[in-house]
Structure formats: structure tokens, C-alpha cells
Enzyme design. Sequence first.
Site, PDB file in Angstrom:
ATOM      1  N   ALA A  65       4.915  12.877  -5.207  1.00 54.74           N
ATOM      2  CA  ALA A  65       4.185  11.822  -4.508  1.00 54.74           C
ATOM      3  C   ALA A  65       4.626  11.840  -3.047  1.00 54.74           C
ATOM      4  CB  ALA A  65       4.476  10.486  -5.156  1.00 54.74           C
ATOM      5  N   GLY A 109       5.786  13.821  -8.993  1.00 55.45           N
ATOM      6  CA  GLY A 109       4.375  13.641  -9.347  1.00 55.45           C
ATOM      7  C   GLY A 109       3.640  14.970  -9.495  1.00 55.45           C
ATOM      8  N   GLU A 112       4.313  16.050 -12.932  1.00 57.88           N
ATOM      9  CA  GLU A 112       3.580  15.124 -13.806  1.00 57.88           C
ATOM     10  C   GLU A 112       2.079  15.448 -13.811  1.00 57.88           C
ATOM     11  OE1 GLU A 112       5.416  11.822 -11.662  1.00 57.88           O
ATOM     12  OE2 GLU A 112       6.136  11.094 -13.582  1.00 57.88           O
ATOM     13  N   GLU A 132      13.056  12.360  -8.839  1.00 51.10           N
ATOM     14  CA  GLU A 132      12.870  10.988  -8.341  1.00 51.10           C
ATOM     15  C   GLU A 132      14.187  10.231  -8.221  1.00 51.10           C
ATOM     16  OE1 GLU A 132      10.955  12.415 -10.700  1.00 51.10           O
ATOM     17  OE2 GLU A 132       8.858  11.860 -10.421  1.00 51.10           O
TER      18      GLU A 132
HETATM   19  N1  CO8 Z   1       6.254  13.744   0.332  1.00 53.33           N
HETATM   20  C1  CO8 Z   1       5.943  13.848   1.646  1.00 53.33           C
HETATM   21  N2  CO8 Z   1       6.172  14.959   2.389  1.00 53.33           N
HETATM   22  C2  CO8 Z   1       6.750  15.995   1.759  1.00 53.33           C
HETATM   23  C3  CO8 Z   1       7.110  15.970   0.402  1.00 53.33           C
HETATM   24  C4  CO8 Z   1       6.826  14.773  -0.329  1.00 53.33           C
HETATM   25  N3  CO8 Z   1       7.079  14.643  -1.640  1.00 53.33           N
HETATM   26  N4  CO8 Z   1       7.678  17.149   0.078  1.00 53.33           N
HETATM   27  C5  CO8 Z   1       7.657  17.901   1.199  1.00 53.33           C
HETATM   28  N5  CO8 Z   1       7.105  17.204   2.206  1.00 53.33           N
HETATM   29  C6  CO8 Z   1       6.914  17.634   3.590  1.00 53.33           C
HETATM   30  C7  CO8 Z   1       8.217  17.633   4.343  1.00 53.33           C
HETATM   31  O1  CO8 Z   1       8.530  16.345   4.809  1.00 53.33           O
HETATM   32  C8  CO8 Z   1       7.896  18.606   5.458  1.00 53.33           C
HETATM   33  O2  CO8 Z   1       7.108  17.960   6.425  1.00 53.33           O
HETATM   34  P1  CO8 Z   1       7.591  17.994   7.986  1.00 53.33           P
HETATM   35  O3  CO8 Z   1       7.501  19.455   8.358  1.00 53.33           O
HETATM   36  O4  CO8 Z   1       6.559  17.137   8.648  1.00 53.33           O
HETATM   37  O5  CO8 Z   1       8.973  17.465   8.014  1.00 53.33           O
HETATM   38  C9  CO8 Z   1       6.996  19.638   4.780  1.00 53.33           C
HETATM   39  O6  CO8 Z   1       6.476  18.981   3.626  1.00 53.33           O
HETATM   40  C10 CO8 Z   1       7.726  20.869   4.323  1.00 53.33           C
HETATM   41  O7  CO8 Z   1       8.830  20.456   3.522  1.00 53.33           O
HETATM   42  P2  CO8 Z   1      10.319  20.965   3.759  1.00 53.33           P
HETATM   43  O8  CO8 Z   1      10.556  21.256   5.195  1.00 53.33           O
HETATM   44  O9  CO8 Z   1      11.246  19.990   3.088  1.00 53.33           O
HETATM   45  O10 CO8 Z   1      10.263  22.348   2.948  1.00 53.33           O
HETATM   46  P3  CO8 Z   1      11.452  23.111   2.246  1.00 53.33           P
HETATM   47  O11 CO8 Z   1      10.900  24.418   1.849  1.00 53.33           O
HETATM   48  O12 CO8 Z   1      12.698  23.069   3.076  1.00 53.33           O
HETATM   49  O13 CO8 Z   1      11.777  22.231   0.912  1.00 53.33           O
HETATM   50  C11 CO8 Z   1      11.198  20.997  -1.070  1.00 53.33           C
HETATM   51  C12 CO8 Z   1      10.821  22.134  -0.092  1.00 53.33           C
HETATM   52  C13 CO8 Z   1      12.462  21.371  -1.853  1.00 53.33           C
HETATM   53  C14 CO8 Z   1      10.032  20.858  -2.031  1.00 53.33           C
HETATM   54  C15 CO8 Z   1      11.441  19.696  -0.295  1.00 53.33           C
HETATM   55  O14 CO8 Z   1      10.347  19.483   0.567  1.00 53.33           O
HETATM   56  C16 CO8 Z   1      11.577  18.472  -1.167  1.00 53.33           C
HETATM   57  O15 CO8 Z   1      12.637  18.262  -1.741  1.00 53.33           O
HETATM   58  N6  CO8 Z   1      10.533  17.643  -1.235  1.00 53.33           N
HETATM   59  C17 CO8 Z   1      10.565  16.377  -1.950  1.00 53.33           C
HETATM   60  C18 CO8 Z   1      10.543  16.608  -3.447  1.00 53.33           C
HETATM   61  C19 CO8 Z   1      10.606  15.281  -4.165  1.00 53.33           C
HETATM   62  O16 CO8 Z   1      11.565  14.545  -4.076  1.00 53.33           O
HETATM   63  N7  CO8 Z   1       9.545  14.974  -4.935  1.00 53.33           N
HETATM   64  C20 CO8 Z   1       9.456  13.747  -5.693  1.00 53.33           C
HETATM   65  C21 CO8 Z   1       8.744  12.717  -4.885  1.00 53.33           C
HETATM   66  S1  CO8 Z   1       8.738  11.126  -5.697  1.00 53.33           S
HETATM   67  C22 CO8 Z   1       7.532  11.284  -6.839  1.00 53.33           C
HETATM   68  O17 CO8 Z   1       6.884  12.266  -6.972  1.00 53.33           O
HETATM   69  C23 CO8 Z   1       7.297  10.075  -7.696  1.00 53.33           C
HETATM   70  C24 CO8 Z   1       6.143  10.330  -8.625  1.00 53.33           C
HETATM   71  C25 CO8 Z   1       5.634   9.041  -9.175  1.00 53.33           C
HETATM   72  C26 CO8 Z   1       4.139   9.001  -9.018  1.00 53.33           C
HETATM   73  C27 CO8 Z   1       3.531   7.916  -9.736  1.00 53.33           C
HETATM   74  C28 CO8 Z   1       3.775   6.594  -9.084  1.00 53.33           C
HETATM   75  C29 CO8 Z   1       3.123   5.499  -9.878  1.00 53.33           C
END
Ligand code: CO8
Length: 258
Positions: A65, A109, A112, A132
Site C-alpha cells: 500500500a 498489499g 495480498e 507491515e
Molecule cells: N509506498 C509508497 N512508495 C513506495 C513504496 C510504498 N509501499 N515502496 C516503494 N516506494 C517508493 C519509494 O519511496 C521510492 O520513491 P522515491 O524515489 O520518490 O523516494 C521508490 O518507490 C523506489 O523505492 P526505493 O528507492 O525504496 O527502492 P529500493 O529498490 O531501494 O527498495 C523496496 C525497494 C525494498 C521494495 C522498498 O521500496 C520498500 O521497502 N518499500 C516498502 C515496502 C513495504 O513496507 N510495503 C508494505 C506497505 S504497508 C501495506 O502494504 C499495508 C497493506 C494493507 C492494505 C490494506 C489496508 C486496508
Amino acid sequence: MAYETLIVEIEDYVAVIRLNRPEALNAINAQLMTELAHAMAAADADEQVRCIVLTGSDKAFAAGADIKEMATKSFVDVYGADLFGLDAEAISRVRKPIIAAVAGYALGGGCELAMLCDFIICADNAKFGQPEINLGVVAGMGGTQRLTRAVGKAKAMDMHLTGRFMDAAEAERSGLVSRVVPAKNLMEEALKAAVKITEKSALTAMAVKESVNRSFETTLTEGLRFERRLFHAMFATEDQKEGMAAFLEKRQPQFRDR
Ligand code: CO8
């Protein structure tokens, strides 16, 4: 309808829905989820579609998400809007088969969403996770429920509590995905599987999906009864007559969805 966060293409009775927010690794914001629910419902209703493939990019199916969108929201905001709830339920109501073709990250998400599909074919670079807990939340779109049913309690607890990622080999070993293929062949393999499904009776495919999904919702006795009644019901279709006749006549069946 024109979509901003998706690319939808229909060819050979397969709708390919591609998540398209490359700047955020296909992070799922409210707009994407609403567009996806709409695109899925449209594909479900479209006579030119017999199977759906949901995919992302080479680097990410979806990295979860959208954390930027969620970070400052309050309980009232997310509970009041039932964030992602209605759209996720709409996707789970789609009756046509949906294959998730996953390359790269399928996190939170994203994992999921892949599990909301009927089965997952993944590239050898895929990484699945429910991280999460690192953000101070729990999964909210089925992660604690569907992952547990897919891989069992031990691995589900491990993934949710440590936030670690599972690679493609472990995902296949654990039963989360049905097949792992080389990354460069992902779409080719997913489309091959989809085309195979399009060649079946759409009625029978729908019944298969309904019956397998019922196994997650009911007792074994009730599930077996449900399956048996569906099996009996198929004898009211022309496609049962055609399928069995074609076998006996040693030819390919010509199903007509009747
Ligand atoms: N949300 C928003 N932006 C994101 C997300 C995300 N989940 N993941 C990556 N991005 C963005 C980064 O912020 C970055 O943007 P910017 O260049 O503007 O800073 C761009 O994508 C590239 O990401 P990275 O530079 O971090 O890329 P890396 O290759 O270094 O890392 C990863 C890749 C490991 C995937 C890393 O981006 C990461 O850890 N992302 C977050 C993963 C995460 O925690 N996901 C869970 C999110 S919470 C969730 O999904 C809850 C679900 C519940 C849904 C239902 C609700 C009712």
C-alpha cells in the site's frame, strides 16, 4: 474508462491488467485500488474476456500500500472510508479465473493482491513479504488470513513477525505460488496458462473457481457436498455432453459455454 494507474489490454480472450505506477514501485493507492476493482469488474462482464492476468513491472508487482498516502491518515479516515475494503471485496467477487504474474517485489498489499488472484506464477526474481510490522501496522487486505492458509502457520507467523522476504524458490516450496519461471519468460508462461484456460468451458472454469474457493469458507463435509452438487449440476450443460463425447470420439472438444 481510461485508467491512470493501470494498462489494460485484451487479446485472445485474455485481459492483461498491468499495475502502472513505476515511480512508486506500483504502490497501491486508493485510486489504483478503485481503478483495479473497476477494471476487474469490466473484464468479468466482457464477453471477449475468458481469463484475466494481473501483473506489474519487472522490478515490482507492487511494493505494498502507498505509505506516502497512508502516513498521516487517522483512524477516522481509514475506518470511515473502509480503506481498500470495498475494492478488495469487489475483486474477490470476480467469477472468471485470475492469474497473478509476479516479478520483483510483492510486499504487503502487493502480496495480498497477488493472493486475491486464483493462482500465482512468479519470476525467479520475485520476493514476497508482509513487512507491515516494520511500519507499526498489521496486514489489512488478507495477509494474515490468506498467507496462513497458503503456507501454514509457521511460515506465516515468521513472515508477519520478522517482516522478512521469501524468495521465489521458497514461495514455490511453501505452496504460495504454483510455478516459478525465468524472469524473461514470465508473461509468456502466464499467457500460455491463461490461453489454456480460455479453451475450457467458461461455465466449468467458473464452477471450478467457486468450488475451490468454497473450501476456504466451509467444513469438509459441507465443501464435499457443495462440490458433489456442482458436479451433478454440470450434467445439465451441453459442455458436459460435448466434453465427454469429444473424449470418446478422440477429438478436441468445442465448448460453447452452455
Ligand atoms: N509506498 C509508497 N512508495 C513506495 C513504496 C510504498 N509501499 N515502496 C516503494 N516506494 C517508493 C519509494 O519511496 C521510492 O520513491 P522515491 O524515489 O520518490 O523516494 C521508490 O518507490 C523506489 O523505492 P526505493 O528507492 O525504496 O527502492 P529500493 O529498490 O531501494 O527498495 C523496496 C525497494 C525494498 C521494495 C522498498 O521500496 C520498500 O521497502 N518499500 C516498502 C515496502 C513495504 O513496507 N510495503 C508494505 C506497505 S504497508 C501495506 O502494504 C499495508 C497493506 C494493507 C492494505 C490494506 C489496508 C486496508
